[in-house]
Design a protein around this motif. Structure first.
Motif, PDB file in Angstrom:
ATOM      1  N   PHE A  93       0.844  -1.350   0.034  1.00 27.34           N
ATOM      2  CA  PHE A  93       0.017  -0.080   0.071  1.00 27.34           C
ATOM      3  C   PHE A  93       0.819   1.443   0.036  1.00 27.34           C
ATOM      4  O   PHE A  93       0.433   2.338   0.156  1.00 27.34           O
ATOM      5  CB  PHE A  93      -1.087   0.020   1.015  1.00 27.34           C
ATOM      6  N   ALA A 157      -2.322  -6.178  -1.329  1.00 29.11           N
ATOM      7  CA  ALA A 157      -3.329  -4.974  -1.702  1.00 29.11           C
ATOM      8  C   ALA A 157      -4.219  -5.296  -2.907  1.00 29.11           C
ATOM      9  O   ALA A 157      -5.203  -4.480  -2.775  1.00 29.11           O
ATOM     10  CB  ALA A 157      -2.274  -3.803  -1.958  1.00 29.11           C
ATOM     11  N   ASN A 158      -4.093  -6.390  -3.239  1.00 27.17           N
ATOM     12  CA  ASN A 158      -5.145  -6.780  -4.553  1.00 27.17           C
ATOM     13  C   ASN A 158      -5.529  -8.190  -4.136  1.00 27.17           C
ATOM     14  O   ASN A 158      -5.704  -8.976  -5.391  1.00 27.17           O
ATOM     15  CB  ASN A 158      -4.337  -6.415  -5.930  1.00 27.17           C
ATOM     16  N   MET A 162      -9.510  -7.749  -0.336  1.00 25.87           N
ATOM     17  CA  MET A 162      -9.300  -6.318  -0.849  1.00 25.87           C
ATOM     18  C   MET A 162     -10.140  -5.824  -1.787  1.00 25.87           C
ATOM     19  O   MET A 162     -10.580  -4.891  -1.851  1.00 25.87           O
ATOM     20  CB  MET A 162      -7.640  -6.103  -0.720  1.00 25.87           C
ATOM     21  N   ARG A 166     -12.875  -2.854  -1.873  1.00 21.90           N
ATOM     22  CA  ARG A 166     -13.005  -1.895  -2.923  1.00 21.90           C
ATOM     23  C   ARG A 166     -14.293  -1.597  -3.687  1.00 21.90           C
ATOM     24  O   ARG A 166     -14.397  -0.650  -3.975  1.00 21.90           O
ATOM     25  CB  ARG A 166     -11.611  -1.947  -3.758  1.00 21.90           C
ATOM     26  N   TYR A 175      -2.701   9.281  -0.317  1.00 12.35           N
ATOM     27  CA  TYR A 175      -2.844   9.643   1.060  1.00 12.35           C
ATOM     28  C   TYR A 175      -3.182  11.041   1.290  1.00 12.35           C
ATOM     29  O   TYR A 175      -2.882  11.982   0.679  1.00 12.35           O
ATOM     30  CB  TYR A 175      -1.577   9.002   1.843  1.00 12.35           C
ATOM     31  N   PRO A 192      -6.312   5.309   1.192  1.00 18.71           N
ATOM     32  CA  PRO A 192      -5.532   3.941   1.343  1.00 18.71           C
ATOM     33  C   PRO A 192      -5.047   3.386   2.856  1.00 18.71           C
ATOM     34  O   PRO A 192      -4.757   2.271   3.086  1.00 18.71           O
ATOM     35  CB  PRO A 192      -4.199   4.212   0.500  1.00 18.71           C
ATOM     36  N   LEU A 195      -7.886   1.367   4.036  1.00 16.21           N
ATOM     37  CA  LEU A 195      -7.658   0.156   3.528  1.00 16.21           C
ATOM     38  C   LEU A 195      -6.566  -0.673   3.979  1.00 16.21           C
ATOM     39  O   LEU A 195      -6.639  -2.020   4.266  1.00 16.21           O
ATOM     40  CB  LEU A 195      -7.248   0.197   1.908  1.00 16.21           C
ATOM     41  N   THR A 196      -5.274   0.049   4.437  1.00 16.24           N
ATOM     42  CA  THR A 196      -4.371  -0.770   5.170  1.00 16.24           C
ATOM     43  C   THR A 196      -4.686  -1.262   6.302  1.00 16.24           C
ATOM     44  O   THR A 196      -4.324  -2.533   6.740  1.00 16.24           O
ATOM     45  CB  THR A 196      -3.112   0.233   5.169  1.00 16.24           C
TER      46      THR A 196
END
Length: 340
Positions: A93, A157-158, A162, A166, A175, A192, A195-196
């Motif tokens: 991320f 992250a993908n 996740m 999203r 950020y 982000p 998300l992290t």
């Protein structure tokens, strides 16, 4: 071991105060900790954990003291493995260094809360279902296998989880300081940073499944389980910044943890057979000839395994590195199935 409700309340209150202090003194203002700061606080928390173990030994007996130290070593090793995955997530991320403290702090608090819940559940199961030791033992043997041989290359992250997040949240590409949400053109977006934290929280859930059965294989005392976990997580943030690149050199840590988990799994199965009540095993009678592995041997075995894994890792990476100033790539074995 006699633990009064007041002792529980004081222990939990002091633990919360430590994390509140950490947040307001060290984390609230974004910055990258210096090596000196990280070293001082790492020594403080490790010393505090060791003194607490000595206190348990003096007050409640060294059998319980040994259980605490074995549990603390195991949970500390698993927590360092946790840091590997935190490192992967923050790299994926691209979390700025100044904000990594906040991510780590929130991740550690989530880990403690989740483990606290699992500790309560585990204590209830053990008290009411003796056969649960069979289940815990089998789970640890499976986790040991996964720990040793899983080598899935994944992008934290993908991954599927996740991508699901999203699809249901509006996310900014950049950020905005350490803010978790931001309002743009009248619409609320998550950053982000959030998300992290979500990714790390999901990973914490997986690690809780590993760690709680493991320590219950070393002690039946919920108080020891909780305090060993709490002390293992305290100072983890500082340790992350202290050992930094060393994390990438512990290439055999996963294999060492696999050995420890397998050992505790076998220990649990032996204990389950020793107190057996299942009618289809020996007619529901305990197999008293099955040995109980003493906590002194467990403590020695766990300590020796961690030491061997660490030394072997450092020797291998030192030998394999073509340039001492070029850090090695992260061992694929740490990219486990947490993204599945």
């Amino acid at each position: 071991m006699q633990i009064t409700p007041l002792t529980w309340i004081l222990t939990i209150a002091v633990t919360i105060l430590f994390f509140v202090y950490e947040f307001f003194v060290h984390v609230r203002k974004p910055h990258e900790p210096t090596i000196g700061e990280s070293a001082r606080w790492s020594v403080f928390y490790i010393s505090l954990a060791l003194l607490f173990g000595v206190g348990i030994g003096v007050v409640s007996g060294w059998t319980f003291g040994g259980e605490y130290f074995a549990g603390y070593l195991t949970e500390k090793a698993l927590s360092i493995d946790n840091l590997f995955v935190f490192l992967l997530v923050m790299s994926a991320f691209a979390v700025p260094k100044a904000y990594q403290q906040k991510v780590l702090m929130i991740g550690i608090v989530i880990a403690l809360i989740l483990r606290g819940g699992f500790i309560a559940i585990g204590a209830t199961l053990i008290e009411n279902l003796s056969w649960i030791f069979y289940l815990f033992g089998a789970l640890l043997l499976f986790l040991a296998y996964r720990q040793a041989f899983s080598s899935h290359e994944t992008d934290p992250a993908n991954n599927r989880f996740m991508r699901f997040v999203r699809r249901h949240l509006s996310v900014t590409d950049e950020y905005h300081g350490d803010r978790l949400t931001v309002k743009k053109n009248g619409k609320r977006f998550v950053t982000p940073m959030l998300l992290t934290i979500v990714a790390i929280g999901f990973i914490d859930l997986i690690f809780a499944v590993d760690s709680i059965p493991a320590i219950y294989g070393l002690t039946n005392e919920a108080y020891i389980v909780f305090t060993a976990n709490a002390f293992a997580l305290m100072g983890l943030r500082q340790l992350f910044f202290l050992i930094g690149g060393l994390l990438q050199r512990l290439v055999y840590l996963s294999q060492g943890l696999a050995v420890i988990l397998a050992f505790i799994g076998v220990k649990l199965v032996f204990h389950a057979l020793h107190v057996n009540e299942l009618t289809f095993i020996n007619g529901g009678e305990p197999l008293l000839w099955v040995p109980e592995i003493p906590i002194s041997f467990s403590l020695l075995f766990i300590g020796a395994t961690i030491a061997v894994a660490t030394v072997a890792s450092l020797l291998k990476t030192r030998k394999d590195r073509p340039d001492a100033d070029t850090p090695p790539a992260i061992d694929p074995s740490i990219k486990k199935e947490y993204s599945n």
